[in-house]
Design an enzyme around this catalytic site. Structure first.
Site, PDB file in Angstrom:
ATOM      1  N   ARG A   1      47.083  -0.657  42.796  1.00  0.00           N
ATOM      2  CA  ARG A   1      48.250  -0.699  43.462  1.00  0.00           C
ATOM      3  C   ARG A   1      49.202   0.365  43.332  1.00  0.00           C
ATOM      4  O   ARG A   1      49.223   0.887  41.876  1.00  0.00           O
ATOM      5  CB  ARG A   1      48.918  -1.997  43.674  1.00  0.00           C
ATOM      6  CG  ARG A   1      49.390  -2.351  42.298  1.00  0.00           C
ATOM      7  CD  ARG A   1      50.903  -2.283  41.842  1.00  0.00           C
ATOM      8  NE  ARG A   1      51.282  -2.836  40.515  1.00  0.00           N
ATOM      9  CZ  ARG A   1      51.263  -1.498  39.577  1.00  0.00           C
ATOM     10  NH1 ARG A   1      51.196  -0.389  39.947  1.00  0.00           N
ATOM     11  NH2 ARG A   1      51.703  -1.938  38.394  1.00  0.00           N
TER      12      ARG A   1
ATOM     13  N   GLU B   1      60.844  -2.017  40.372  1.00  0.00           N
ATOM     14  CA  GLU B   1      60.071  -1.993  39.100  1.00  0.00           C
ATOM     15  C   GLU B   1      60.207  -2.956  37.980  1.00  0.00           C
ATOM     16  O   GLU B   1      61.589  -2.908  37.576  1.00  0.00           O
ATOM     17  CB  GLU B   1      60.381  -0.373  38.697  1.00  0.00           C
ATOM     18  CG  GLU B   1      59.191   0.159  37.803  1.00  0.00           C
ATOM     19  CD  GLU B   1      57.980   0.346  38.595  1.00  0.00           C
ATOM     20  OE1 GLU B   1      57.032   0.341  38.025  1.00  0.00           O
ATOM     21  OE2 GLU B   1      58.037   0.397  39.940  1.00  0.00           O
ATOM     22  N   HIS B   2      59.363  -3.551  37.444  1.00  0.00           N
ATOM     23  CA  HIS B   2      59.710  -4.439  36.396  1.00  0.00           C
ATOM     24  C   HIS B   2      60.603  -5.661  36.551  1.00  0.00           C
ATOM     25  O   HIS B   2      61.522  -5.695  35.786  1.00  0.00           O
ATOM     26  CB  HIS B   2      60.312  -3.537  35.109  1.00  0.00           C
ATOM     27  CG  HIS B   2      58.998  -2.817  34.408  1.00  0.00           C
ATOM     28  ND1 HIS B   2      58.120  -3.427  33.385  1.00  0.00           N
ATOM     29  CD2 HIS B   2      58.526  -1.494  34.524  1.00  0.00           C
ATOM     30  CE1 HIS B   2      57.336  -2.425  33.150  1.00  0.00           C
ATOM     31  NE2 HIS B   2      57.781  -1.137  33.718  1.00  0.00           N
TER      32      HIS B   2
ATOM     33  N   ASP C   1      59.254  -8.300  38.599  1.00  0.00           N
ATOM     34  CA  ASP C   1      58.356  -9.472  39.046  1.00  0.00           C
ATOM     35  C   ASP C   1      58.235 -10.416  37.723  1.00  0.00           C
ATOM     36  O   ASP C   1      58.451 -11.683  38.243  1.00  0.00           O
ATOM     37  CB  ASP C   1      56.935  -9.096  39.455  1.00  0.00           C
ATOM     38  CG  ASP C   1      56.229  -8.187  38.420  1.00  0.00           C
ATOM     39  OD1 ASP C   1      57.044  -7.502  37.585  1.00  0.00           O
ATOM     40  OD2 ASP C   1      55.026  -8.484  38.374  1.00  0.00           O
TER      41      ASP C   1
ATOM     42  N   GLY D   1      49.245   3.160  35.247  1.00  0.00           N
ATOM     43  CA  GLY D   1      50.140   2.465  36.019  1.00  0.00           C
ATOM     44  C   GLY D   1      49.928   1.904  37.067  1.00  0.00           C
ATOM     45  O   GLY D   1      50.608   1.672  38.207  1.00  0.00           O
TER      46      GLY D   1
ATOM     47  N   SER E   1      44.662  -0.771  37.006  1.00  0.00           N
ATOM     48  CA  SER E   1      43.241  -0.832  36.814  1.00  0.00           C
ATOM     49  C   SER E   1      42.840  -1.945  36.314  1.00  0.00           C
ATOM     50  O   SER E   1      41.754  -2.646  36.457  1.00  0.00           O
ATOM     51  CB  SER E   1      42.687   0.572  36.259  1.00  0.00           C
ATOM     52  OG  SER E   1      43.427   0.623  34.657  1.00  0.00           O
TER      53      SER E   1
ATOM     54  N   ASP F   1      50.838  -7.391  40.397  1.00  0.00           N
ATOM     55  CA  ASP F   1      49.446  -6.562  40.720  1.00  0.00           C
ATOM     56  C   ASP F   1      48.335  -7.606  41.267  1.00  0.00           C
ATOM     57  O   ASP F   1      47.582  -6.978  41.997  1.00  0.00           O
ATOM     58  CB  ASP F   1      49.233  -6.337  39.290  1.00  0.00           C
ATOM     59  CG  ASP F   1      50.297  -5.241  38.515  1.00  0.00           C
ATOM     60  OD1 ASP F   1      51.006  -4.856  39.362  1.00  0.00           O
ATOM     61  OD2 ASP F   1      49.827  -5.147  37.196  1.00  0.00           O
TER      62      ASP F   1
ATOM     63  N   ASN G   1      47.893   1.501  27.799  1.00  0.00           N
ATOM     64  CA  ASN G   1      47.157   0.351  27.643  1.00  0.00           C
ATOM     65  C   ASN G   1      48.184  -0.853  27.186  1.00  0.00           C
ATOM     66  O   ASN G   1      48.779  -1.123  26.145  1.00  0.00           O
ATOM     67  CB  ASN G   1      46.262   0.434  26.500  1.00  0.00           C
ATOM     68  CG  ASN G   1      45.091  -1.025  26.841  1.00  0.00           C
ATOM     69  OD1 ASN G   1      45.616  -1.955  27.072  1.00  0.00           O
ATOM     70  ND2 ASN G   1      43.843  -0.603  26.633  1.00  0.00           N
ATOM     71  N   LYS G   2      48.542  -1.722  28.442  1.00  0.00           N
ATOM     72  CA  LYS G   2      49.538  -2.740  28.185  1.00  0.00           C
ATOM     73  C   LYS G   2      49.195  -3.474  27.133  1.00  0.00           C
ATOM     74  O   LYS G   2      49.998  -4.175  26.264  1.00  0.00           O
ATOM     75  CB  LYS G   2      49.905  -3.515  29.559  1.00  0.00           C
ATOM     76  CG  LYS G   2      50.537  -2.546  30.386  1.00  0.00           C
ATOM     77  CD  LYS G   2      50.613  -3.478  31.802  1.00  0.00           C
ATOM     78  CE  LYS G   2      49.578  -3.938  32.550  1.00  0.00           C
ATOM     79  NZ  LYS G   2      50.015  -4.487  33.986  1.00  0.00           N
TER      80      LYS G   2
END
Length: 330
Positions: free
Chosen positions: A42, A48-49, A51, A142, A145, A189, A232-233
């Protein structure tokens, strides 16, 4: 909107990617797949940031996706392989699923989806599966994935065990279960991955989860540029620090207004509790919070708690050792 994920018959000979995935599956397991599962990535257009603060967002799905070829068996094991050789094969018993959040490998994201559906459906035992995953979403770019992989695994688990739940419940389940690997996302997401429809963006709202079509302008083109910088979150604290900052802001603001702050986690919930407009919430932020960084000690003093209580009840696992700063609206 609460319908089940669709099942679509596809002519393999007309789809080069599916054909290659089938060949890769046969080369790995010496059999043909029973079914395929797919979950898109998506891009977020507006919001942005926010949710994870409980506020609505406006994402749309993209063509890049996670695709899995799957067969089922009585082995009671999950066999995972990836068409990208940098992602190593992995095998685990269905009764011994563990997720190592200190070592966020690709297969642990898949197992998040498996474990989430297992717990949601109360599956005391699960069928064994063999699976080959193919992804076209650039990793850690971002574009979601990792969440698409979790969602794809949730679909695989549901179908392999011949269970059915709605897309909304599946989205909520996958949003919760990705936290097994340490990412404290808000659910955007996973929601758009399941609820997206061709030709529209979606206004995603939470508590309860609902999605409304937002028709895109005729002929509009959206350009997504890949900076090739990876994040990588789950492997770093950067994402969760933002979540924790907003959580702390919620509690500090609630305390300033005399509310029972300990149960409030999101700015959206605080706004509802106070009955304020968004403009008034912004005024409250300006009035109560200072722009300079907050130390751990200052936060504890404001809330009247110990540093141990801060770590246990408010911080996340990978932010315990980070100083807290800027508890304000993103």
């Amino acid at each position: 909107m609460a319908v089940n994920p669709p099942k679509i018959k596809v002519l393999l000979s007309a789809n080069e990617r599916l054909q290659k995935l089938k060949e890769a599956f046969h080369g790995k397991y010496k059999e043909s797949p029973l079914f395929y599962a797919c979950a898109p990535g998506r891009v977020n257009l507006i919001g942005e940031h926010i949710d994870y603060c409980g506020y609505a967002v406006l994402p749309m799905a993209i063509e890049q996706n996670i695709l899995a070829a799957v067969s089922v068996n009585s082995s009671q094991t999950i066999q995972l392989a990836n068409t990208d050789p940098k992602y190593k094969d992995f095998t685990v018993s269905v009764n011994e699923i563990t997720i190592d959040r200190e070592n966020p490998q690709w297969h642990y994201y898949f197992l998040c989806g498996v474990k989430g559906v297992q717990e949601q459906l109360g599956l005391s035992s699960m069928t064994g599966i063999s699976c080959v995953v193919d992804g076209t979403i650039p990793a850690s770019s971002g574009l979601s994935s990792s969440s698409a992989l979790v969602c794809c695994a949730g679909l695989v688990t549901m179908e392999a065990n011949q269970k059915t739940i709605s897309k909304v419940l599946l989205a909520e389940t996958c949003a919760k279960c990705e936290r097994y690997i340490g990412t404290e996302g808000g659910g955007m997401d996973q929601s758009i991955s399941f609820l997206a429809e061709e030709g529209t963006a979606k206004l995603i709202e939470f508590n309860p989860l609902r999605a409304t079509d937002v028709k895109l302008p005729e002929g509009a083109v959206f350009v997504i540029a890949n900076s090739c910088v990876e994040m990588n979150k789950a492997a770093s604290s950067h994402f969760n620090i933002r979540v924790v900052e907003c959580r702390i802001a919620t509690k500090v603001l609630a305390k300033a207004r005399g509310l029972e702050w300990s149960s409030l986690q999101k700015l959206g919930d605080l706004q509802t509790a106070l009955g304020l407009s968004l403009e008034k919430m912004l005024d409250l932020v300006e009035e109560v919070l200072h722009p300079e960084p907050y130390s751990r000690e200052e936060i504890c003093k404001i809330l009247g708690i110990t540093t141990e209580q801060l770590s246990k009840n408010i911080l996340s696992a990978n932010t315990h050792h980070n100083l807290i700063c800027r508890p304000c609206v993103s």
